[in-house]
Motif scaffolding. Sequence first.
Motif, PDB file in Angstrom:
ATOM      1  N   GLN A   1      17.675  -4.021  -4.773  1.00  0.00           N
ATOM      2  CA  GLN A   1      16.463  -3.634  -5.506  1.00  0.00           C
ATOM      3  C   GLN A   1      16.757  -3.368  -6.988  1.00  0.00           C
ATOM      4  O   GLN A   1      15.939  -2.789  -7.699  1.00  0.00           O
ATOM      5  CB  GLN A   1      15.860  -2.372  -4.879  1.00  0.00           C
ATOM      6  CG  GLN A   1      15.405  -2.575  -3.454  1.00  0.00           C
ATOM      7  CD  GLN A   1      14.913  -1.272  -2.823  1.00  0.00           C
ATOM      8  OE1 GLN A   1      15.510  -0.222  -3.015  1.00  0.00           O
ATOM      9  NE2 GLN A   1      13.829  -1.376  -2.087  1.00  0.00           N
TER      10      GLN A   1
ATOM     11  N   ALA B   1      14.155  -4.433  -9.645  1.00  0.00           N
ATOM     12  CA  ALA B   1      12.951  -3.595  -9.564  1.00  0.00           C
ATOM     13  C   ALA B   1      13.232  -2.185 -10.104  1.00  0.00           C
ATOM     14  O   ALA B   1      12.394  -1.607 -10.807  1.00  0.00           O
ATOM     15  CB  ALA B   1      12.454  -3.526  -8.117  1.00  0.00           C
TER      16      ALA B   1
ATOM     17  N   TYR C   1       7.304  -6.339  -6.231  1.00  0.00           N
ATOM     18  CA  TYR C   1       7.987  -5.245  -5.538  1.00  0.00           C
ATOM     19  C   TYR C   1       7.015  -4.090  -5.402  1.00  0.00           C
ATOM     20  O   TYR C   1       5.995  -4.023  -6.085  1.00  0.00           O
ATOM     21  CB  TYR C   1       9.261  -4.819  -6.281  1.00  0.00           C
ATOM     22  CG  TYR C   1       9.035  -4.268  -7.672  1.00  0.00           C
ATOM     23  CD1 TYR C   1       8.810  -2.906  -7.881  1.00  0.00           C
ATOM     24  CD2 TYR C   1       9.031  -5.103  -8.783  1.00  0.00           C
ATOM     25  CE1 TYR C   1       8.601  -2.398  -9.152  1.00  0.00           C
ATOM     26  CE2 TYR C   1       8.821  -4.602 -10.049  1.00  0.00           C
ATOM     27  CZ  TYR C   1       8.602  -3.254 -10.227  1.00  0.00           C
ATOM     28  OH  TYR C   1       8.391  -2.752 -11.486  1.00  0.00           O
TER      29      TYR C   1
ATOM     30  N   ILE D   1       9.897   2.052  -5.078  1.00  0.00           N
ATOM     31  CA  ILE D   1      11.033   2.034  -5.998  1.00  0.00           C
ATOM     32  C   ILE D   1      11.089   3.342  -6.783  1.00  0.00           C
ATOM     33  O   ILE D   1      12.159   3.946  -6.933  1.00  0.00           O
ATOM     34  CB  ILE D   1      10.963   0.821  -6.950  1.00  0.00           C
ATOM     35  CG1 ILE D   1      11.091  -0.488  -6.161  1.00  0.00           C
ATOM     36  CG2 ILE D   1      12.016   0.913  -8.047  1.00  0.00           C
ATOM     37  CD1 ILE D   1      12.400  -0.671  -5.426  1.00  0.00           C
TER      38      ILE D   1
END
Length: 172
Positions: free
Chosen positions: A115, A118, A62, A67
Amino acid sequence: MVAITRCFIPCLGMLVALALLQLSESFVPPTPALQRATIRCHLFQFFNDGKKALVKSLAGDYDAKAIRKRIENLIDGNPVLMMSFTTCPYCIKAKACLDAKQTKYKVIELDIDAQGKAIRAELGEIIGRTSVPAIWINKEFVGGCNDGPMGGVLKLDERGELDRLLKAARAI
């Protein structure tokens, strides 16, 4: 291997320090309680490092910068933010506490969010832990349900501090 090294080096350093202290006339050996506390601390760090490594490996590849930016934007853009799992009993308790106060808060369900894995991996780097709930009030990480740097929302509520923090954040 990294987790083992991170735990082993501080332990080795502690042994060297103790050996040097014993050479000193003013050395007072640590009490058994202090020795047990030190061992627990190193064991906790060892397992916490292992858990963070596991979570990071489960997240796969990722974009860490993207993030982190998303997490920062969520913290900055919400007076109260909770990272959660839908079925986590501590998350459910923390939500019930906030709901009882009619708090305006944003929840990111990491087990549903695309996500989520992550985000959880990056939380390990940002706040030093991957457990949920992870709650911010007015951009300050307060902990989870009943743990963390400020004790978590239940402890804050028990001490009568939660309402003040939520009012300051204009969340109630």
